[in-house]
Design an enzyme around this catalytic site. Structure first.
Site, PDB file in Angstrom:
ATOM      1  N   GLU A 278       0.824  -1.236   0.048  1.00 33.99           N
ATOM      2  CA  GLU A 278      -0.075  -0.104  -0.022  1.00 33.99           C
ATOM      3  C   GLU A 278       0.837   1.150  -0.139  1.00 33.99           C
ATOM      4  O   GLU A 278       0.468   2.275  -0.672  1.00 33.99           O
ATOM      5  CB  GLU A 278      -0.969  -0.006   1.036  1.00 33.99           C
ATOM      6  CG  GLU A 278      -1.931  -1.105   1.154  1.00 33.99           C
ATOM      7  CD  GLU A 278      -1.480  -2.292   1.447  1.00 33.99           C
ATOM      8  OE1 GLU A 278      -0.368  -2.545   1.906  1.00 33.99           O
ATOM      9  OE2 GLU A 278      -2.308  -3.534   1.117  1.00 33.99           O
TER      10      GLU A 278
ATOM     11  N   GLY B 296      12.948  -3.982   0.392  1.00 35.90           N
ATOM     12  CA  GLY B 296      12.961  -2.979  -0.326  1.00 35.90           C
ATOM     13  C   GLY B 296      13.922  -3.018  -1.627  1.00 35.90           C
ATOM     14  O   GLY B 296      14.264  -2.118  -2.279  1.00 35.90           O
TER      15      GLY B 296
ATOM     16  N   PRO C 254      10.600 -14.531   0.673  1.00 39.44           N
ATOM     17  CA  PRO C 254       9.471 -14.600   1.399  1.00 39.44           C
ATOM     18  C   PRO C 254       8.635 -13.170   1.436  1.00 39.44           C
ATOM     19  O   PRO C 254       9.570 -12.344   1.895  1.00 39.44           O
ATOM     20  CB  PRO C 254      10.074 -15.146   2.474  1.00 39.44           C
ATOM     21  CG  PRO C 254      11.170 -15.784   2.270  1.00 39.44           C
ATOM     22  CD  PRO C 254      11.759 -15.055   1.186  1.00 39.44           C
ATOM     23  N   ARG C 255       7.599 -13.248   1.855  1.00 45.02           N
ATOM     24  CA  ARG C 255       6.618 -11.929   2.191  1.00 45.02           C
ATOM     25  C   ARG C 255       7.211 -11.433   3.620  1.00 45.02           C
ATOM     26  O   ARG C 255       7.541 -10.112   3.679  1.00 45.02           O
ATOM     27  CB  ARG C 255       5.328 -12.202   2.031  1.00 45.02           C
ATOM     28  CG  ARG C 255       4.500 -10.907   2.327  1.00 45.02           C
ATOM     29  CD  ARG C 255       3.087 -11.033   2.017  1.00 45.02           C
ATOM     30  NE  ARG C 255       2.264  -9.708   2.483  1.00 45.02           N
ATOM     31  CZ  ARG C 255       2.300  -8.521   1.868  1.00 45.02           C
ATOM     32  NH1 ARG C 255       3.124  -8.416   0.907  1.00 45.02           N
ATOM     33  NH2 ARG C 255       1.618  -7.762   2.161  1.00 45.02           N
TER      34      ARG C 255
ATOM     35  N   ASN D 293       0.879  -7.561  -5.691  1.00 40.87           N
ATOM     36  CA  ASN D 293       1.094  -6.736  -6.790  1.00 40.87           C
ATOM     37  C   ASN D 293       1.482  -7.415  -8.078  1.00 40.87           C
ATOM     38  O   ASN D 293       2.855  -7.909  -7.938  1.00 40.87           O
ATOM     39  CB  ASN D 293       1.732  -5.611  -6.244  1.00 40.87           C
ATOM     40  CG  ASN D 293       2.073  -4.418  -7.447  1.00 40.87           C
ATOM     41  OD1 ASN D 293       1.684  -4.342  -8.706  1.00 40.87           O
ATOM     42  ND2 ASN D 293       2.721  -3.380  -6.980  1.00 40.87           N
TER      43      ASN D 293
ATOM     44  N   GLU E  84       4.216  -4.400 -10.447  1.00 48.26           N
ATOM     45  CA  GLU E  84       5.382  -3.888 -10.080  1.00 48.26           C
ATOM     46  C   GLU E  84       6.358  -4.441 -10.917  1.00 48.26           C
ATOM     47  O   GLU E  84       7.119  -4.088 -11.556  1.00 48.26           O
ATOM     48  CB  GLU E  84       5.615  -4.451  -8.665  1.00 48.26           C
ATOM     49  CG  GLU E  84       6.676  -3.450  -7.883  1.00 48.26           C
ATOM     50  CD  GLU E  84       6.819  -3.772  -6.368  1.00 48.26           C
ATOM     51  OE1 GLU E  84       6.658  -5.147  -5.942  1.00 48.26           O
ATOM     52  OE2 GLU E  84       6.956  -2.766  -5.657  1.00 48.26           O
TER      53      GLU E  84
END
Length: 439
Positions: free
Chosen positions: A59, A319, A275-276, A344, A347
């Protein structure tokens, strides 16, 4: 009655979770407790405050075109104070990195009435913009009672959330009435909000802010540096699995093994797992160790020979994933095989990668992406799913015409759908004037 029951359940949950909260604070885990309890830094009163809230990394990154438009349109320093809040620590890291020089970055308060009241008193926003799907009943009601306009921007509502909210529709209807506007991503999102009781005249379709995203100007240099440090090269096709969820890394490793076994020309290919959740980095490292595959962990990759030998890279940083998408031949979107999330896809698409999603991908916008994203059909068994994934990756890597077809479709899609930021700003102009926020 609805709010009383909600607060009672919130109180019970707090009592239940209090010991673990205290233990986490004592261990120094997580940050921003003072802000989460409703005590962010007190803002000066001389300028109006625009508060933008997004739950996490996705977000916050999606907000960039809107933030840029708001700040860039000001002549000189903005005539308002910009506040960005997140819930997660990873969201905080990205927000501070991207917007720290232009905005006050805080943690969003717990939805307890006292925490919310304290936070609003100290931040005193003139306007609140909430990104995507953050519906906190006490926060919304407190803003509404203080005559602070709240707008949901680039809003979306998954099928799962919609089905859950329908069970409490009378309460949710009251909560949604606190929004001045609900600016939704798609007709389906708008339909679901209206079905839950949102005032129809306040619901509009504006598109997805992510469609307006463009890579930062310094990203190409960052990608080259990452490529050097990780030994990435065009001779070794890179497959990136981004934002993976529990259970998906094992599936990806199996598909990668099948791919390399069936195509000797792809034996040099590499797989990057991202991994998220950072708390899963160690768990995925252990999985890689047990699998026997040669791998490196990004933050511990120092030996050049080991880096070159590794078939799998574990990305354990926040990042860097977006920049690495520039180096990918194929991107597999996690959270779409073992869980029904909607991470997403834009991206990687804007960075020229071909994108694959799993059978459980749940974005209501998916019909719009259908021509430029390959969706793996559901399979009866995990082994069949691994074979289907390996087959899809192999086709993208080996068939130039197939790859070009998807890339051209992605460019057409982006050219046709950009403009969400302008549509949102057009809806916000009267509220800016009413709130005293001059752009």
């Amino acid at each position: 009655m609805g709010y009383a029951l909600y607060n009672l359940l919130l109180l019970l949950a707090t009592v239940f979770l209090l010991p673990s909260l205290i233990a986490a604070i004592a261990r120094g885990e997580r940050r921003g407790w003072r802000e989460r309890f409703g005590f962010p830094p007190r803002l000066p009163l001389e300028k109006p405050v625009l508060w933008i809230h997004g739950v996490s990394v996705g977000e916050i990154l999606a907000a960039e075109p809107l933030v840029e438009a708001l700040v860039a349109s000001a002549e000189g320093p903005p005539a308002f104070q910009l506040v960005l809040s997140t819930v997660t620590e990873t969201g905080q890291q990205i927000a501070r990195r991207r917007y720290g020089a232009r905005a006050r970055i805080i943690y969003f308060p717990f939805d307890w009435p006292l925490s919310v009241a304290h936070a609003l008193k100290r931040v005193h926003p003139n306007l609140v913009l909430i990104l995507e799907t953050e519906i906190w009943p006490n926060f919304l009601r407190a803003c509404s009672r203080r005559h602070i306009p709240i707008v949901l921007v680039s809003g979306r509502l998954s099928g799962r959330s919609f089905r859950r909210y329908r069970w409490i529709r009378p309460f949710i209807r009251r909560v949604l009435e606190n929004f001045r506007l609900l600016l939704m991503q798609s007709e389906e999102d708008a339909r679901r909000m209206r079905a839950l009781g949102a005032p129809p005249e306040r619901v509009h379709v504006v598109g997805n802010l992510k469609w307006d995203a463009r890579p930062p100007t310094d990203e190409a240099a960052k990608a080259e540096e990452l490529a050097r440090s990780l030994g990435l090269s065009a001779e070794r096709p890179l497959i990136i699995a981004g934002s993976t969820a529990p259970g998906e890394e094992a599936l990806l490793l199996r598909a990668f093994a099948i791919l390399r076994a069936e195509h000797t020309s792809l034996h040099a290919a590499r797989l990057l797992l991202a991994p998220r959740r950072p708390e899963r980095f160690d768990e995925v490292e252990e999985l890689l160790r047990k699998s026997g595959v040669s791998f490196i962990r990004r933050t511990r990759a120092h030996d050049r020979e080991e880096i070159e030998r590794a078939a799998v890279i574990l990305l354990d940083t926040i990042g860097e994933l977006a920049a690495l998408y520039r180096m990918a031949a194929v991107v597999v979107i996690g959270g779409s095989f073992s869980t029904a999330l909607a991470h997403n896809v834009i991206e990687p698409l804007v960075r020229g990668a071909c994108v694959i999603v799993g059978p459980r991908y749940s974005d209501p916008n998916f019909p719009a992406y259908e021509a430029c994203v390959w969706r793996i059909p559901a399979q009866a068994h995990p082994e069949a799913l691994a074979h289907a994934l390996a087959q899809a990756i192999g086709r993208f890597l080996l068939d130039d015409r197939w790859r070009a077809r998807f890339r051209e479709a992605a460019q057409r899609f982006l050219a046709q759908h950009r403009g969400t930021t302008e549509r949102i700003l057009a809806h916000l102009e009267p509220i800016f004037a009413e709130s005293g926020i001059k752009r």
